[in-house]
Design an enzyme around this catalytic site. Structure first.
Site, PDB file in Angstrom:
ATOM      1  N   LYS A  56       0.877  -1.187   0.000  1.00 17.33           N
ATOM      2  CA  LYS A  56       0.000   0.000   0.000  1.00 17.33           C
ATOM      3  C   LYS A  56       0.907   1.228   0.000  1.00 17.33           C
ATOM      4  O   LYS A  56       1.897   1.268   0.749  1.00 17.33           O
ATOM      5  CB  LYS A  56      -0.904  -0.026   1.246  1.00 17.33           C
ATOM      6  CG  LYS A  56      -1.955   1.082   1.259  1.00 17.33           C
ATOM      7  CD  LYS A  56      -2.880   0.973   2.479  1.00 17.33           C
ATOM      8  CE  LYS A  56      -3.928   2.072   2.505  1.00 17.33           C
ATOM      9  NZ  LYS A  56      -4.815   2.016   3.677  1.00 17.33           N
ATOM     10  N   SER A  82      -9.785   2.316   2.530  1.00 16.00           N
ATOM     11  CA  SER A  82      -8.891   3.002   1.636  1.00 16.00           C
ATOM     12  C   SER A  82      -7.879   2.113   0.923  1.00 16.00           C
ATOM     13  O   SER A  82      -7.262   2.545  -0.047  1.00 16.00           O
ATOM     14  CB  SER A  82      -8.117   4.070   2.414  1.00 16.00           C
ATOM     15  OG  SER A  82      -7.311   3.455   3.406  1.00 16.00           O
ATOM     16  N   SER A  92     -10.238   0.192   6.745  1.00 13.79           N
ATOM     17  CA  SER A  92      -9.599   0.225   5.426  1.00 13.79           C
ATOM     18  C   SER A  92      -8.983  -1.078   4.953  1.00 13.79           C
ATOM     19  O   SER A  92      -8.621  -1.190   3.781  1.00 13.79           O
ATOM     20  CB  SER A  92      -8.519   1.295   5.387  1.00 13.79           C
ATOM     21  OG  SER A  92      -9.110   2.531   5.151  1.00 13.79           O
TER      22      SER A  92
HETATM   23  N1  GLN Z   1     -13.317   4.674   5.781  1.00 11.48           N
HETATM   24  C1  GLN Z   1     -12.738   5.149   7.020  1.00 11.48           C
HETATM   25  C2  GLN Z   1     -12.390   6.610   6.904  1.00 11.48           C
HETATM   26  O1  GLN Z   1     -12.540   7.153   5.836  1.00 11.48           O
HETATM   27  C3  GLN Z   1     -11.530   4.330   7.388  1.00 11.48           C
HETATM   28  C4  GLN Z   1     -10.284   4.720   6.717  1.00 11.48           C
HETATM   29  C5  GLN Z   1      -9.115   3.875   7.142  1.00 11.48           C
HETATM   30  O2  GLN Z   1      -9.279   2.871   7.829  1.00 11.48           O
HETATM   31  N2  GLN Z   1      -7.945   4.327   6.775  1.00 11.48           N
HETATM   32  O3  GLN Z   1     -11.977   7.197   7.860  1.00 11.48           O
END
Ligand code: GLN
Length: 461
Positions: A66, A141, A165
């Site tokens: 990532k 994400s 994410s």
């Molecule tokens: N979807 C969540 C957010 O936008 C989690 C993001 C993440 O875990 N990095 O905060």
């Protein structure tokens, strides 16, 4: 995950992975392909094997990184314009550990800029598409990582999970995604989102691969003082008897296919003799509100270092210092990043701190207590990961609240710091993957990964 049987070579594995990555170029999975370095490493590993030297437990295994993990190979962008020309001076602890065991990074995977999002549509490099459907989101994400594993380009990929994410894109693409207990894997060298909930984890197609990655990457790190003492490698698999179901999540806001998937797995567990316990966890309904106060507060603080001077991008139009800050940040951040910086500074400001931030921290403690209480009654909890399967590209990206609502079931776990694994759980009629999450008490990670096999059925994949 070994090539020691000599039926193949590291070079051919890496070549194959790179070819597949190119074949799926339309999915926009990678922001950078590490072709030259990956092939060089593979050659070195093959030479070592030929000389009969020791190679690591991941020798020659291609993986996707990532793009918020620092690595000296390629630039680290976090899929944000503001970091674009940044070259990392170090390798993150995870990269170091994986590569010590011979894993080979074939590319850096796309994400929502700074990991802010639930669909990978907030990336400066454009959205990643779902593994099964080009019109749907990959989830986020860590969208690029999830799709790279789902399409068998690589055997595993790294992810970060601040509020879902890893687990949500894993469920949208039909694979395993694990967020360990907070502090199990070092965060050193990973672009920070919200330091009190950020966790490092992985995407795989089996729980055995996940266990191996945990064995390799978990452990205390002097560069991350929030890491726990090395409990994972010392853990023994315990007996599991009782599984909890959260009554509060069984409602019409959850898609019928997901409620059905949960019912099917509950029946499966019952047929295997496990006791199912209904849990009431009313404090979880505050989790989303708490998350979207606490996390932006930490985001605002962590992103304050990107000032146009110390890292990456600087606006060419700036004429003085104030303009360097304002214009570089204005042009360099995506709108979702800016939204969080503004919310974060608002909830931390002197007039509103007590009403928002302090209150949210108190509610967070309630949520932690509620999990402690639940785990005094059951070994694990089985719940949906998100209320819907993969949604359409463009459907929610301009409506932040509807996007945030997708996180309602994943964020409480991060607030409590407990481990959770997405397990594949069948498909919708249209063939879209479904997933459920298995949640455990802190440090139950090893038993959780082993128990997840009890949920496995042919029809899941
Ligand atoms: N979807 C969540 C957010 O936008 C989690 C993001 C993440 O875990 N990095 O905060």
């Amino acid at each position: 995950m070994k090539i020691a049987d000599k039926t193949t070579s590291a070079v051919s594995l890496v070549k194959e992975a790179l070819e597949k990555a190119k074949k799926y170029e339309n999915k926009n999975i990678f922001v950078f392909l590490n072709e030259e370095n990956a092939l060089k490493r593979a050659k070195e590993i093959d030479e070592k094997i030929a000389r009969g030297e020791e190679v690591g437990r991941l020798a020659g295994v291609p993986y996707a990184l990532k793009d918020n993990f620092l690595s000296k190979e390629g630039r680290t962008t976090a899929s944000a314009h503001i970091l674009e020309p940044f070259e990392a001076p170090i390798n993150s602890t995870t990269v170091k550990k994986l590569e010590n065991e011979g894993a080979i990074m074939i590319g850096r995977a796309n994400l929502d800029a700074f990991a802010h999002g639930s669909s990978t549509e907030n990336s400066y490099f454009g959205p990643t598409k779902n593994a099964k459907d080009d019109e749907r989101v990959a989830g986020g994400s860590s969208g690029g990582s999830a799709v790279s594993v789902a399409l068998d380009i690589v055997q595993f990929a790294t992810g970060t999970d601040t509020g879902g994410s890893i687990r949500q894109p894993a469920s949208f693409n039909g694979i395993y995604g694990f967020k360990p207990t907070y502090g199990t894997i070092s965060r050193y060298g990973v672009v920070a989102m919200a330091s009190s909930t950020d966790c490092i984890g992985f995407f795989t197609k089996s729980t055995e691969d996940m266990d191996l990655l945990m064995e390799i990457c978990s452990g205390q790190d002097e560069n991350d003082l929030t890491t726990l003492p090395d409990y994972y490698i010392k853990s023994e698999v315990k007996k599991v008897q009782k599984i909890g179901i959260i009554k509060d999540f069984d409602n019409e806001k959850v898609a019928p296919e997901i409620r059905n998937a949960l019912k099917n797995k509950v029946e499966l567990l019952k047929s295997k003799g496990y006791e199912i316990v209904d849990l009431e966890m009313p404090a979880l309904k505050y989790a989303l509100a708490v998350y979207y106060i606490v996390v932006p507060a930490e985001v605002a603080s962590n992103l304050s270092r990107y000032d146009g001077i110390r890292y990456g991008f600087r606006s060419e139009e700036a004429k003085n210092l104030d303009e360097i800050f304002a214009k570089s940040r204005g042009e360099g951040f995506m709108s979702e990043n800016k939204r969080r910086i503004m919310i974060g500074n608002f909830v931390l400001s002197s007039g509103f701190y007590d009403a928002y931030y302090l209150k949210a921290q108190k509610a967070r403690t309630k949520i932690i207590e509620e999990y402690n209480n639940a785990f005094s009654k059951v070994d694990f909890i089985l719940t949906p990961v998100s209320p819907n399967p993969a949604f359409k590209l463009g459907e929610k990206v301009n409506d932040p609240v509807s996007m945030y609502l997708e996180d309602v079931m994943s964020v409480p776990i991060n607030l409590a710091g407990v481990p959770s694994l997405t397990v594949p759980a069948g498909k919708t009629e249209e063939g879209l993957p479904l997933g459920l999450q298995l949640v455990g008490p802190r440090r139950s990670d090893k038993t959780l990964l082993s128990f997840a096999n009890e949920l496995k059925e042919e029809s899941d994949v």
